[in-house]
Design a protein around this motif. Sequence first.
Motif, PDB file in Angstrom:
ATOM      1  N   VAL A   1      -8.274  -6.551  -8.755  1.00 55.77           N
ATOM      2  CA  VAL A   1      -7.135  -6.410  -7.836  1.00 55.77           C
ATOM      3  C   VAL A   1      -7.384  -7.462  -6.665  1.00 55.77           C
ATOM      4  N   ARG A   2      -6.100  -8.267  -6.457  1.00 53.96           N
ATOM      5  CA  ARG A   2      -6.149  -8.965  -5.237  1.00 53.96           C
ATOM      6  C   ARG A   2      -5.493  -8.386  -4.024  1.00 53.96           C
ATOM      7  N   ARG A   3      -5.932  -8.548  -2.815  1.00 51.59           N
ATOM      8  CA  ARG A   3      -5.313  -7.991  -1.656  1.00 51.59           C
ATOM      9  C   ARG A   3      -4.831  -9.061  -0.750  1.00 51.59           C
TER      10      ARG A   3
ATOM     11  N   GLU B   1     -10.961  -4.420  -6.012  1.00 48.98           N
ATOM     12  CA  GLU B   1     -11.146  -5.869  -5.409  1.00 48.98           C
ATOM     13  C   GLU B   1     -12.447  -6.453  -5.304  1.00 48.98           C
TER      14      GLU B   1
ATOM     15  N   PHE C   1       0.724  -1.241  -0.019  1.00 48.01           N
ATOM     16  CA  PHE C   1       0.118  -0.133  -0.004  1.00 48.01           C
ATOM     17  C   PHE C   1       0.647   1.395  -0.134  1.00 48.01           C
TER      18      PHE C   1
ATOM     19  N   LEU D   1      -9.143   0.962  -4.401  1.00 44.62           N
ATOM     20  CA  LEU D   1      -8.301  -0.502  -4.291  1.00 44.62           C
ATOM     21  C   LEU D   1      -9.479  -1.504  -3.949  1.00 44.62           C
ATOM     22  N   ARG D   2     -10.442  -0.905  -2.952  1.00 42.85           N
ATOM     23  CA  ARG D   2     -11.535  -1.843  -2.395  1.00 42.85           C
ATOM     24  C   ARG D   2     -12.472  -2.081  -3.643  1.00 42.85           C
TER      25      ARG D   2
ATOM     26  N   GLU E   1      -0.264  -6.167   0.683  1.00 42.45           N
ATOM     27  CA  GLU E   1       0.252  -6.132  -0.562  1.00 42.45           C
ATOM     28  C   GLU E   1      -1.124  -6.157  -1.734  1.00 42.45           C
ATOM     29  N   TYR E   2      -0.598  -5.549  -2.983  1.00 35.69           N
ATOM     30  CA  TYR E   2      -1.830  -5.570  -3.852  1.00 35.69           C
ATOM     31  C   TYR E   2      -1.018  -5.997  -5.276  1.00 35.69           C
ATOM     32  N   CYS E   3      -1.946  -6.610  -5.986  1.00 30.88           N
ATOM     33  CA  CYS E   3      -1.720  -7.340  -7.451  1.00 30.88           C
ATOM     34  C   CYS E   3      -2.927  -7.290  -8.243  1.00 30.88           C
TER      35      CYS E   3
END
Length: 111
Positions: free
Chosen positions: A65-67, A60, A37, A56-57, A78-80
């Motif tokens: 996006v994956r948290r 997701e 983040f 981001l939420r 982390e995020y990807c």
Amino acid sequence: MTPSSAAEGVENVLRMVEGRWKLVILFHLFGGRVLRFSDLERAIPAISQKMLIQQLRQMETDGIVRRIVHHQVPPKVEYCLTDWGQSLCPALDALLKWAAMKPEAEPPAIA
């Protein structure tokens, strides 16, 4: 596909990527990058922490996006991109190429 269902599909896609920051976030995560983040905050200094969390939420929730939460002290998040999110890359590249081909403004037609 009917024009009506196509329009509905376009609306759904635009809802998933709309917002000032979502595309910027996506570009930082393309290529299999995994960012903390705080790395995203540094990479996009003009975004507020609250807005970054919100964007981001939403991504997701939409499956883009994956948290990843590492249970340690201090907590590490982390995020990807998901595989589906990563598959957006060629479409966005095509949009950038299309935008770069914009012709010079033509003078208005004289009636």
